[in-house]
Structures are given as structure tokens and as C-alpha cells.
Design a protein around this motif. Structure first.
Motif, PDB file in Angstrom:
ATOM      1  N   MET A 141       0.825  -1.195   0.000  1.00  0.00           N
ATOM      2  CA  MET A 141       0.000   0.000   0.000  1.00  0.00           C
ATOM      3  C   MET A 141       0.863   1.250   0.000  1.00  0.00           C
ATOM      4  O   MET A 141       1.973   1.256   0.504  1.00  0.00           O
ATOM      5  CB  MET A 141      -0.908   0.032   1.241  1.00  0.00           C
ATOM      6  N   LEU A 142       0.286   2.323  -0.569  1.00  0.00           N
ATOM      7  CA  LEU A 142       0.969   3.613  -0.583  1.00  0.00           C
ATOM      8  C   LEU A 142       0.652   4.346   0.720  1.00  0.00           C
ATOM      9  O   LEU A 142      -0.505   4.601   1.036  1.00  0.00           O
ATOM     10  CB  LEU A 142       0.496   4.444  -1.786  1.00  0.00           C
ATOM     11  N   ALA A 171       0.574   3.570 -10.609  1.00  0.00           N
ATOM     12  CA  ALA A 171      -0.893   3.590 -10.566  1.00  0.00           C
ATOM     13  C   ALA A 171      -1.401   4.141  -9.234  1.00  0.00           C
ATOM     14  O   ALA A 171      -2.360   4.919  -9.186  1.00  0.00           O
ATOM     15  CB  ALA A 171      -1.430   2.178 -10.806  1.00  0.00           C
ATOM     16  N   ALA A 172      -0.733   3.745  -8.129  1.00  0.00           N
ATOM     17  CA  ALA A 172      -1.150   4.220  -6.797  1.00  0.00           C
ATOM     18  C   ALA A 172      -0.928   5.732  -6.655  1.00  0.00           C
ATOM     19  O   ALA A 172      -1.777   6.454  -6.125  1.00  0.00           O
ATOM     20  CB  ALA A 172      -0.388   3.471  -5.717  1.00  0.00           C
ATOM     21  N   LEU A 173       0.238   6.219  -7.127  1.00  0.00           N
ATOM     22  CA  LEU A 173       0.521   7.658  -7.071  1.00  0.00           C
ATOM     23  C   LEU A 173      -0.450   8.455  -7.947  1.00  0.00           C
ATOM     24  O   LEU A 173      -0.900   9.546  -7.578  1.00  0.00           O
ATOM     25  CB  LEU A 173       1.963   7.921  -7.511  1.00  0.00           C
ATOM     26  N   GLU A 174      -0.753   7.901  -9.099  1.00  0.00           N
ATOM     27  CA  GLU A 174      -1.677   8.560 -10.024  1.00  0.00           C
ATOM     28  C   GLU A 174      -3.063   8.713  -9.401  1.00  0.00           C
ATOM     29  O   GLU A 174      -3.682   9.785  -9.457  1.00  0.00           O
ATOM     30  CB  GLU A 174      -1.754   7.738 -11.310  1.00  0.00           C
ATOM     31  N   GLN A 175      -3.540   7.634  -8.789  1.00  0.00           N
ATOM     32  CA  GLN A 175      -4.861   7.672  -8.160  1.00  0.00           C
ATOM     33  C   GLN A 175      -4.870   8.627  -6.963  1.00  0.00           C
ATOM     34  O   GLN A 175      -5.840   9.372  -6.747  1.00  0.00           O
ATOM     35  CB  GLN A 175      -5.274   6.269  -7.701  1.00  0.00           C
ATOM     36  N   LEU A 199      10.305  -5.430  -2.191  1.00  0.00           N
ATOM     37  CA  LEU A 199      10.958  -4.122  -2.295  1.00  0.00           C
ATOM     38  C   LEU A 199      10.372  -3.116  -1.310  1.00  0.00           C
ATOM     39  O   LEU A 199       9.186  -3.175  -0.956  1.00  0.00           O
ATOM     40  CB  LEU A 199      10.821  -3.553  -3.709  1.00  0.00           C
ATOM     41  N   GLU A 200      11.228  -2.195  -0.890  1.00  0.00           N
ATOM     42  CA  GLU A 200      10.790  -1.051  -0.082  1.00  0.00           C
ATOM     43  C   GLU A 200      11.169   0.227  -0.824  1.00  0.00           C
ATOM     44  O   GLU A 200      12.349   0.494  -1.059  1.00  0.00           O
ATOM     45  CB  GLU A 200      11.489  -1.092   1.283  1.00  0.00           C
ATOM     46  N   HIS A 247       6.400  14.539   2.972  1.00  0.00           N
ATOM     47  CA  HIS A 247       7.713  14.707   2.357  1.00  0.00           C
ATOM     48  C   HIS A 247       8.425  13.367   2.105  1.00  0.00           C
ATOM     49  O   HIS A 247       9.539  13.355   1.582  1.00  0.00           O
ATOM     50  CB  HIS A 247       8.600  15.583   3.246  1.00  0.00           C
ATOM     51  N   ASN A 248       7.790  12.277   2.499  1.00  0.00           N
ATOM     52  CA  ASN A 248       8.436  10.967   2.300  1.00  0.00           C
ATOM     53  C   ASN A 248       7.351   9.890   2.257  1.00  0.00           C
ATOM     54  O   ASN A 248       7.042   9.254   3.261  1.00  0.00           O
ATOM     55  CB  ASN A 248       9.434  10.703   3.428  1.00  0.00           C
ATOM     56  N   TYR A 249       6.766   9.686   1.061  1.00  0.00           N
ATOM     57  CA  TYR A 249       5.784   8.617   0.910  1.00  0.00           C
ATOM     58  C   TYR A 249       6.529   7.281   0.936  1.00  0.00           C
ATOM     59  O   TYR A 249       7.712   7.208   0.578  1.00  0.00           O
ATOM     60  CB  TYR A 249       5.037   8.711  -0.422  1.00  0.00           C
ATOM     61  N   SER A 250       5.827   6.235   1.343  1.00  0.00           N
ATOM     62  CA  SER A 250       6.453   4.898   1.331  1.00  0.00           C
ATOM     63  C   SER A 250       5.536   3.892   0.642  1.00  0.00           C
ATOM     64  O   SER A 250       4.302   3.992   0.746  1.00  0.00           O
ATOM     65  CB  SER A 250       6.747   4.437   2.773  1.00  0.00           C
TER      66      SER A 250
END
Length: 526
Positions: A1-2, A87-91, A17-18, A8-11
Motif C-alpha cells: 500500500m501507498l 498507478a497508486a501515485l496517479e490515483q 521491495l521497499e 515529504h516521504n511517501y512509502s
């Protein structure tokens, strides 16, 4: 999950992977998604940092191979993880923009059946303008009985095809902006745009129809000098257009036209009447009441407010009700069948534009009284319209008399106020002459300001210097005609009354003819 908890620091963490998005993402330039990524395996210190546009497929492929080689992981896993991240960032960006638009959007109030019926009943009531003026007073507007109703009707005209405009004039600190803002509170939020400072080109970047039938409020014209030209064009031509150079996606330079449609109603405040002459010619000039009686009213209200004896709930209810009244007014064409009989006094300056304002104001009164006027239909086009009545003209004449008086004056409003106070002082003290120092102390006027007033009054022969007597060093002045303003007022009142008389005369023959025809038909029938 996003995880966007830290802006200032999305994960974005999976089993393999991280990934961290350093600095978050931008919500502008939607055609790209430029980010800085920090990629590593969970619980591993081998980190790869890279800036990339996630919408660029070629650079994504190079990054996939680089990550697979550096972190020692399969390319298919890295590719799938980056696709899911994109896709997650776009949404997330779409959702945030939607929330922002929703927050910035003014919520349109939908009137309940009970609220709509109450507003309609009010608009159908007898003495509508008088009742409206009383409600404006209850909403917290102190004094200024004529100006506040004039301003309210001018603001109402924004819904018509020919809106009116106004400029409030007066000395610093007399309440110009306060009056404008209090009356503007009676207009729904979705119908007005409030401006403090605006850049020169800002008006051209509104959406094409964003300003249509809006009320534009300018707190101080001194802070909006750069936009006065496009504002004048919006007032006169009801649209503004600007041609600019623009590069498309291919980098080709093209010229595009930015067009903003009107009509709009514009209101502003200033202390400097002569500077904004081009704008004042297009507007009603409302001179703020600076009398001692008005001072007493305002200070009494301020004391009651400080003592907690003003019922703010009653003020809020009155303002809310008048906003509901505004919401149920529907755009409709107004025809004035008596327009040809309405002539302005010859003393009015710039009669062409003033005549247009006069006729438009009468239409604004009719428009506000639309629930009391029968709807008619054009036989050729089928267009719906209402007609002006003689009562509308009479009410408009009463309200506009002071405005026409000011429009007929040769001197500026502030200079006129000074002259009338000077006349009052001389009358009270049974004097015919005066000195500058005497009046300056009595009226509390600055020396430089008084000098400008006297210069203007002497140029127009309102005052003159007396010849000095032998041994006298002080200059004395006298007023050439103490009754000139009353004579001008009587002349305007007479001209407006003659308009009504001419209308009455024009309708009498029609009535008498109709009665004669009816009598003839009755005799034939018998």
C-alpha cells in the motif's frame, strides 16, 4: 500500500521491495510524474536513489535493469512493483485534486419549499422597496438609507443583461468599504468575487464564463489600478480578449485568444474621485454620508455592540433571508413602455451615459419587482418579458435624485460637501463673509485640502474674494449664490416630475377613447 502520512516521504512497501518517494509528488503538470525514488530490499542497507519521470517508458526500462543489477532481484518483480507504484501515485493525485476542487468550490444552497415560499411572499408584498430597506437596516447596515438601497438594487442588477456599477466615495475612515461589504453580505457567495489586489493580466485567466452575471467587489480602487482597463472593457463591451503566445506539446509556437465573457456588476471604493474618472463615468457615484447625525448613529451602534446589546442572530437571519430573496430572482427581459417620455434635466453632465444609467436603473427596479408584474410574451419571438410600471419609475426617481444632482454638479463631491457645510456655518452665524482660517478651524480641514477646494470653487465662481479695505491684511471670501444647489435640486425634481406628468398625459387619451368605445357599444347593444 501507498503510505502518504509523511507528505515529504511517501512509502510503498511490498514483500520484495521497499520504495520511498522523497519530497512527495507535485500536483501540477499532470502530463508528467517526476519523482525521486529510494529503492531497497526490506531490512537491507543497499539503497539505490534515482530521479525519474514515471510516465517515461524508456527511462523506466533502464531503471528496472539498474535496480535488478544493483539490488540483485528479478526484472519482472521490479517492473511490476514500479507499475503498481505509478498507478497508486496517479490515483492519489487524482483524489487529492478532487478534494481540493471540492473544498474551493462554493456550495450552492438549495432552498427548501418553506424558504422559497417565504421569499416569494416577500417579493409579492406591498411596499417592497421600503420593506427591503428596513431588512437591510436590520442586517446591520447603520444609516445610509438611500445609499444602501441603491447599492442593493445595483448589486441585484448583476442578473440582468445590462448590469449597473457603483463607486463609493468619501473621506478616509468614513465607512465606504464597510457599507459595501455589509450590503455585499446580502448577495449569495456564489454570485460574487471579492478582490483586494489583482495583477494586470489576472482577469484574462478566468474561465470563459466564470464571471458571467457576477458581482465584482474591489475594496480599494487604489489597489487595483492595474486591472482598471480590462474592468472598463468588461463594463462597456461585456467581454475582454487577450492574444498570447503559447507552445503546444510538440513545441510549436502558436497564438491563442483568451476570452472572458460578461456581463458583470462592479463595485469599488475610493477617496479620489477625479483620478478614476473613466470608471466613474460608467458607474453610479454614491457619496457616503459624513454628517454629524450619521456619526452619532454609528457611534451609538458601536457602543451597543461593545455592551453586548446588539442581537447578532437577528442580523444574521435578516441577511440570510435577503440572500434567499436574491436566489429566487430569475433572469427575465424588462421592457419600459414609457421610456420615450423620460428626459433628463439639461444640467446633467455627460447626458448620453447618464441617460442610459437612468433607464437601466428603472429596469433594475422592475426586475426586482418581477413577482408583482404579469408575464407577457413577444408575439413574434415568443420571448417572455415583464413591463415597467409608473410606480417603478416614481420609486426609481426618488432613489436616483441625489445621484442625478451630483452628476449635474460642476464641482467634485468632496468639494460640494465642503461648500454645503460652509453655507450651513454662515447661515447659523448670520454671516455673509468668512476667512480661510476661521472655516479651517471650524470644519477641521487641512490647509492644503482647503486650498484645493477654494481653488476649485473660485474657478467655477462659487466663491469670490472681497476687496480689501484700507489697512486690512486678512483675505475674506463670500459665496456668490447661497441658493444655487437648492435651485439645481428643484430643477432636477421638476424635470423628473415632468416625466411622470408626460406619461400620465399620454395614457389619458387612451383611457378616454376606451371609455367612449365602451359607451358606444353599450348604446348599440341596447
Amino acid at each position: 500500500m501507498l503510505d502518504t502520512t509523511n507528505p515529504h516521504n511517501y512509502s510503498y512497501i511490498t514483500k520484495e521491495l521497499e520504495i520511498h518517494i522523497l519530497g512527495g509528488i507535485k500536483f501540477t503538470n499532470l502530463e508528467r510524474m517526476r519523482v525521486t525514488l529510494s529503492i531497497q530490499k526490506p531490512n537491507n542497507h543497499n539503497v539505490l536513489r534515482h530521479s525519474i519521470d514515471l510516465y517515461n517508458d524508456n527511462t523506466i526500462e533502464r531503471l528496472v535493469r539498474k535496480v535488478a543489477e544493483r539490488i540483485e532481484i528479478g526484472t519482472s518483480i521490479v517492473r511490476q512493483c514500479l507499475q503498481e507504484l505509478t498507478a497508486a501515485l496517479e490515483q492519489y493525485r487524482i483524489d487529492q485534486l478532487a478534494k481540493e476542487n471540492e473544498a474551493n468550490q462554493i456550495q450552492l444552497k438549495v432552498l427548501s419549499t418553506k424558504e422559497q415560499q417565504a421569499a416569494e411572499t416577500f417579493l409579492k408584498s406591498k411596499d417592497l422597496l421600503k420593506n427591503t430597506n428596513e431588512l437591510i437596516g436590520k442586517s446591520g447596515v447603520i444609516g445610509e438609507e438611500t445609499n444602501r438601497l441603491l447599492m442593493y438594487l445595483i448589486f441585484t442588477s448583476r442578473k440582468t443583461s445590462n448590469p449597473l456599477h457603483c463607486i463609493s466615495l468619501g473621506s478616509s475612515g468614513v465607512g465606504k468599504t464597510h457599507l459595501q461589504s455589509k450590503v455585499a453580505e446580502l448577495i449569495p457567495d456564489e454570485d460574487k468575487v471579492e478582490i483586494t489586489v489583482l495583477s494586470a493580466n489576472a482577469f484574462y485567466y478566468f474561465n470563459r464564463t466564470e464571471l458571467q452575471h457576477k458581482l465584482i467587489l474591489i475594496e480599494d480602487l487604489d489597489g487595483a489600478e492595474s486591472v482598471l482597463y480590462p474592468l472598463r472593457e468588461l463594463q462597456s463591451k461585456k467581454r475582454i480578449t487577450k492574444t498570447v503566445v503559447h507552445k503546444d506539446k510538440k513545441g510549436t509556437t502558436k497564438t491563442i485568444h483568451l476570452t472572458v465573457e460578461g456581463p458583470v456588476s462592479v463595485a469599488g471604493c475610493t477617496t479620489q474621485e477625479s483620478i478614476y474618472e473613466d470608471n466613474s463615468n460608467r458607474s453610479f457615484l454614491l457619496y457616503i454620508d459624513e454628517s454629524s447625525q450619521q456619526d452619532k448613529k454609528i457611534m451609538h451602534y458601536q457602543r451597543l455592540l461593545s455592551a453586548g446589546k446588539v442581537n447578532n442572530d437577528d442580523e444574521f437571519i435578516a441577511a440570510r433571508f435577503l440572500r434567499d430573496v436574491q436566489r429566487i430572482l430569475q433572469p427575465i427581459k424588462v421592457i419600459n413602455p414609457y421610456a420615450e417620455y423620460l428626459e433628463l434635466p439639461e444640467s446633467v453632465f455627460k447626458p448620453r451615459r447618464t441617460n442610459s444609467h437612468y433607464l437601466q436603473f428603472i429596469e433594475a427596479v422592475t426586475f426586482y419587482c418581477q413577482y408583482q408584474r404579469p408575464k407577457k410574451y413577444d408575439e413574434q419571438t415568443g420571448e417572455e418579458y415583464i413591463e415597467t410600471t409608473i410606480e417603478d419609475i416614481q420609486q426609481a426617481n426618488e432613489l436616483i435624485k441625489e445621484t442625478l444632482l451630483r452628476k449635474s454638479d460642476e464641482i467634485t463631491g468632496v468639494c460640494r460637501n465642503y461648500l454645503e457645510e460652509l453655507k450651513k456655518y454662515l447661515h447659523q452665524n448670520t454671516q455673509t463673509t468668512f476667512t480661510a482660517l476661521e472655516i479651517r478651524r471650524r470644519l477641521k480641514v487641512k490647509k492644503t485640502t482647503q486650498w484645493r477646494y477654494h481653488q476649485q470653487l473660485q474657478d467655477n465662481y462659487y466663491i469670490k474674494k472681497q476687496r480689501k479695505k484700507k489697512g486690512e491684511t486678512i483675505i475674506r471670501y463670500e459665496i456668490t449664490n447661497p441658493n444655487e444647489y437648492k435651485e439645481l435640486e428643484q430643477q432636477i425634481s421638476k424635470a423628473l416630475q415632468e416625466c411622470i406628468t408626460n406619461i400620465d398625459r399620454s395614457t389619458v387619451p387612451e383611457c378616454s377613447t376606451t371609455k367612449t368605445e365602451q359607451a358606444t357599444k353599450t348604446k348599440r347593444a341596447s
